[in-house]
Scaffold this motif. Structure first.
Motif, short mmCIF file in Angstrom:
data_model
loop_
_atom_site.label_atom_id
_atom_site.label_comp_id
_atom_site.label_asym_id
_atom_site.label_seq_id
_atom_site.Cartn_x
_atom_site.Cartn_y
_atom_site.Cartn_z
N ASP A 76 0.84 -1.20 0.00
CA ASP A 76 0.00 0.00 0.00
C ASP A 76 0.87 1.25 0.00
N THR A 77 0.90 1.96 -1.12
CA THR A 77 1.69 3.19 -1.20
C THR A 77 0.90 4.41 -0.74
N GLY A 78 -0.37 4.22 -0.35
CA GLY A 78 -1.23 5.34 0.02
C GLY A 78 -0.68 6.22 1.13
N CYS A 81 2.09 8.41 -0.14
CA CYS A 81 1.58 9.46 -1.03
C CYS A 81 0.96 10.60 -0.23
N ARG A 167 1.88 4.75 -8.28
CA ARG A 167 1.42 4.12 -7.05
C ARG A 167 1.39 2.59 -7.11
N ALA A 168 2.04 2.01 -8.08
CA ALA A 168 2.14 0.55 -8.14
C ALA A 168 3.25 0.07 -7.21
N HIS A 169 3.20 -1.22 -6.89
CA HIS A 169 4.21 -1.84 -6.03
C HIS A 169 4.72 -3.10 -6.72
N GLU A 184 -1.78 1.49 -12.89
CA GLU A 184 -1.79 2.34 -11.70
C GLU A 184 -2.31 1.58 -10.48
N GLY A 185 -1.59 1.69 -9.37
CA GLY A 185 -2.03 1.09 -8.12
C GLY A 185 -1.98 -0.42 -8.07
N HIS A 201 -4.91 -1.44 -10.33
CA HIS A 201 -5.56 -1.75 -9.05
C HIS A 201 -5.88 -3.25 -8.90
#
Length: 220
Positions: A76-78, A81, A167-169, A184-185, A201
């Motif tokens: 989770d990069t939230g 960010c 925002r991807a991991h 993304e994500g 996502h």
């Protein structure tokens, strides 16, 4: 005169960034901010935890202008960010932390707040966006484009021309085939081998990688 810098987050990632910044010898570390009650008035790698993030606005009024994000985020990069956006919203600038034992091509483009750990390799014509982490021993091959707030974890390997959206991991030890796009994500699990594009996502895992769940889902 050295640049005065504060760290936002005081966990394990902060320890690594602190060591890199000390090796760069261009900044003065004035402290860390972290919401954890257990860390208040403590030191992390010899740097004092001054309080929670809420005191940052007052420090900016006193003239502090530069920061680093001490949060890495597993999947989770939230949180990273949000911390980054909070600081830049106050007019602050993120510093880069590039370990002297990383290899970075002269033709690579590095965004603000980039962190590159020891043993990482950034090859020709790579573009790293804002607040990207390339962790220890990771390889980003030629012509890859990495979006904002992406974390490329320890030992991951991105072959030529890979695009990773914001925002991807990319998990530890994962391998991404050339010309693949990671949405993304999205989350690529540790050890996965990605041979097809990954939708935004979503979580993919395995060899070859297959979709498991939406990125926000909890896996049993």
């Amino acid at each position: 005169m050295k640049t005065r810098v504060i760290g936002l987050g005081a966990g394990g990632h902060a320890k690594m960034v602190i060591e890199i910044l000390r090796l760069q010898n261009e900044v003065e570390l004035v402290g860390l901010l972290d919401a954890s009650p257990a860390l208040q008035s403590k030191e992390v790698s010899g740097v004092a935890v001054l309080g929670p993030d809420e005191i940052l606005a007052g420090l900016v009024k006193d003239g502090l202008r530069h920061f680093f994000v001490g949060l890495a985020g597993a999947r989770d990069t939230g949180p990273r960010c949000r911390v980054y956006d909070f600081a830049t919203g106050l007019g602050m600038q993120a510093v880069r932390a590039i370990h002297p034992r990383a290899i970075v091509s002269e033709s690579a483009s590095l965004g603000p707040g980039v962190t590159i750990m020891p043993g990482a390799i950034i090859n020709a014509s790579v573009s790293l966006g804002t607040d990207v982490i390339v962790n220890s021993g990771a390889i980003v091959e030629h012509d890859c484009s990495i979006g904002d707030h992406v974390h490329i974890a320890t030992g991951a390997r991105l072959t030529g021309g890979v695009q990773v959206d914001s925002r991807a991991h990319i998990g530890a030890g994962a391998v991404v085939r050339q010309l693949i796009r990671i949405g993304e994500g999205a989350v690529v699990a540790a050890g996965a081998v990605v041979i097809r594009d990954v939708a935004p996502h979503t979580v993919v895992a395995g060899v070859p990688a297959r979709e498991l769940a939406p990125a926000g889902a909890k896996l049993s």
